[in-house]
Design a protein around this motif. Structure first.
Motif, PDB file in Angstrom:
ATOM      1  N   GLU A  84     -12.069  10.770  -0.294  1.00 49.68           N
ATOM      2  CA  GLU A  84     -13.184  10.360  -1.154  1.00 49.68           C
ATOM      3  C   GLU A  84     -12.643  10.067  -2.540  1.00 49.68           C
ATOM      4  O   GLU A  84     -12.005  10.918  -3.152  1.00 49.68           O
ATOM      5  N   ILE A  85     -12.873   8.848  -2.992  1.00 50.74           N
ATOM      6  CA  ILE A  85     -12.484   8.429  -4.330  1.00 50.74           C
ATOM      7  C   ILE A  85     -13.762   7.980  -5.031  1.00 50.74           C
ATOM      8  O   ILE A  85     -14.468   7.100  -4.533  1.00 50.74           O
ATOM      9  N   ILE A 131      -0.958   7.226  -4.264  1.00 54.91           N
ATOM     10  CA  ILE A 131       0.500   7.192  -4.418  1.00 54.91           C
ATOM     11  C   ILE A 131       0.923   7.842  -5.734  1.00 54.91           C
ATOM     12  O   ILE A 131       0.412   7.507  -6.807  1.00 54.91           O
ATOM     13  N   HIS A 132       1.877   8.750  -5.639  1.00 54.34           N
ATOM     14  CA  HIS A 132       2.454   9.367  -6.834  1.00 54.34           C
ATOM     15  C   HIS A 132       3.161   8.268  -7.633  1.00 54.34           C
ATOM     16  O   HIS A 132       3.867   7.425  -7.052  1.00 54.34           O
ATOM     17  N   PRO A 133       2.988   8.255  -8.958  1.00 55.65           N
ATOM     18  CA  PRO A 133       3.590   7.174  -9.764  1.00 55.65           C
ATOM     19  C   PRO A 133       5.108   7.037  -9.627  1.00 55.65           C
ATOM     20  O   PRO A 133       5.641   5.948  -9.805  1.00 55.65           O
ATOM     21  N   ASP A 134       5.800   8.124  -9.287  1.00 54.47           N
ATOM     22  CA  ASP A 134       7.257   8.060  -9.144  1.00 54.47           C
ATOM     23  C   ASP A 134       7.706   7.608  -7.753  1.00 54.47           C
ATOM     24  O   ASP A 134       8.893   7.412  -7.528  1.00 54.47           O
ATOM     25  N   GLU A 154      -6.594  11.537 -11.889  1.00 54.08           N
ATOM     26  CA  GLU A 154      -6.009  12.869 -11.992  1.00 54.08           C
ATOM     27  C   GLU A 154      -6.525  13.680 -10.814  1.00 54.08           C
ATOM     28  O   GLU A 154      -7.734  13.780 -10.605  1.00 54.08           O
ATOM     29  N   ILE A 155      -5.614  14.256 -10.042  1.00 57.78           N
ATOM     30  CA  ILE A 155      -5.991  15.111  -8.926  1.00 57.78           C
ATOM     31  C   ILE A 155      -5.692  16.542  -9.330  1.00 57.78           C
ATOM     32  O   ILE A 155      -4.557  16.863  -9.706  1.00 57.78           O
ATOM     33  N   GLN A 156      -6.721  17.363  -9.240  1.00 62.45           N
ATOM     34  CA  GLN A 156      -6.606  18.751  -9.693  1.00 62.45           C
ATOM     35  C   GLN A 156      -5.431  19.451  -9.023  1.00 62.45           C
ATOM     36  O   GLN A 156      -5.250  19.357  -7.807  1.00 62.45           O
ATOM     37  N   ASP A 157      -4.634  20.130  -9.816  1.00 61.93           N
ATOM     38  CA  ASP A 157      -3.464  20.885  -9.371  1.00 61.93           C
ATOM     39  C   ASP A 157      -2.354  20.015  -8.772  1.00 61.93           C
ATOM     40  O   ASP A 157      -1.422  20.531  -8.177  1.00 61.93           O
ATOM     41  N   PHE A 161      -2.159  10.263 -10.062  1.00 68.29           N
ATOM     42  CA  PHE A 161      -1.810   9.435  -8.914  1.00 68.29           C
ATOM     43  C   PHE A 161      -2.374   8.043  -9.114  1.00 68.29           C
ATOM     44  O   PHE A 161      -3.382   7.853  -9.787  1.00 68.29           O
ATOM     45  N   GLN A 162      -1.711   7.075  -8.505  1.00 67.79           N
ATOM     46  CA  GLN A 162      -2.176   5.687  -8.541  1.00 67.79           C
ATOM     47  C   GLN A 162      -2.917   5.392  -7.243  1.00 67.79           C
ATOM     48  O   GLN A 162      -2.456   5.770  -6.163  1.00 67.79           O
ATOM     49  N   ILE A 163      -4.039   4.707  -7.368  1.00 67.63           N
ATOM     50  CA  ILE A 163      -4.832   4.346  -6.205  1.00 67.63           C
ATOM     51  C   ILE A 163      -4.701   2.844  -5.984  1.00 67.63           C
ATOM     52  O   ILE A 163      -4.986   2.047  -6.873  1.00 67.63           O
ATOM     53  N   TYR A 164      -4.254   2.498  -4.796  1.00 71.16           N
ATOM     54  CA  TYR A 164      -4.184   1.105  -4.358  1.00 71.16           C
ATOM     55  C   TYR A 164      -5.265   0.917  -3.311  1.00 71.16           C
ATOM     56  O   TYR A 164      -5.671   1.882  -2.653  1.00 71.16           O
TER      57      TYR A 164
END
Length: 172
Positions: A84-85, A131-134, A154-157, A161-164
């Protein structure tokens, strides 16, 4: 559910896949951008059981085991997980391959095949990739498969992250 590509056979998870998948997830580089912790064999087995009952019959999609067609060797898993986004239910394109399967286009080949399968017949309207930016390699796979950057969240804890995302052809 089974999908064939030039080099891969993609099929539903089975409990007897646990050992091969646990071996793949034991590589720190495989789990680096998805929590950093390798699951135990029992955790992988339990996850497969939960996935079988919670995805294929109820959602009509899920994860596939990726096997090399010429040898039958399991090289990873790829497919869709529910996510869920922004309060929108979506299917998340999810892939993990063994390090010795990296760098030869297998992830892109498998991702294209499951995306085609997911968009066929209106199974899925939109797919996202978290996807993690790195994780440059994962981002390249997503882009080669037609997913485009949507936004960063921002994902808690877990961090930023980047969303495609991509939409099924014919869906506005």
């Amino acid at each position: 559910m089974r999908i064939e590509t030039a080099r891969l056979s993609l099929r539903e998870l089975r409990e007897d896949d646990a050992e091969a998948l646990a071996s793949i997830f034991s590589h720190p580089s495989v789990v680096l951008y998805s929590g950093g912790r390798s699951p135990s064999l029992d955790e992988v087995r339990d996850g497969i059981r939960q996935h079988i009952t919670g995805y294929y019959a109820t959602r009509g999609y899920g994860l596939f085991v990726a096997e090399l067609r010429d040898t039958g060797t399991i090289v990873g898993r790829i497919g869709f997980l529910a996510t869920e986004i922004d309060k929108s239910a979506d299917a998340e394109l999810h892939y993990h391959l063994a390090p010795d399967a990296w760098g030869n286009g297998l992830a892109t080949e498998a991702a294209r095949a499951v995306l085609d399968w997911g968009f066929q017949g209106g199974r899925l309207e939109r797919v996202v990739a978290v996807i993690h930016p790195d994780n440059h390699a994962s981002r390249r796979v997503a882009e080669k498969c037609g997913l485009t950057f949507w936004k960063a969240i921002e994902i808690q804890d877990a961090g930023l992250f980047q969303i495609y995302h991509a939409r099924s052809p014919g869906v506005d």
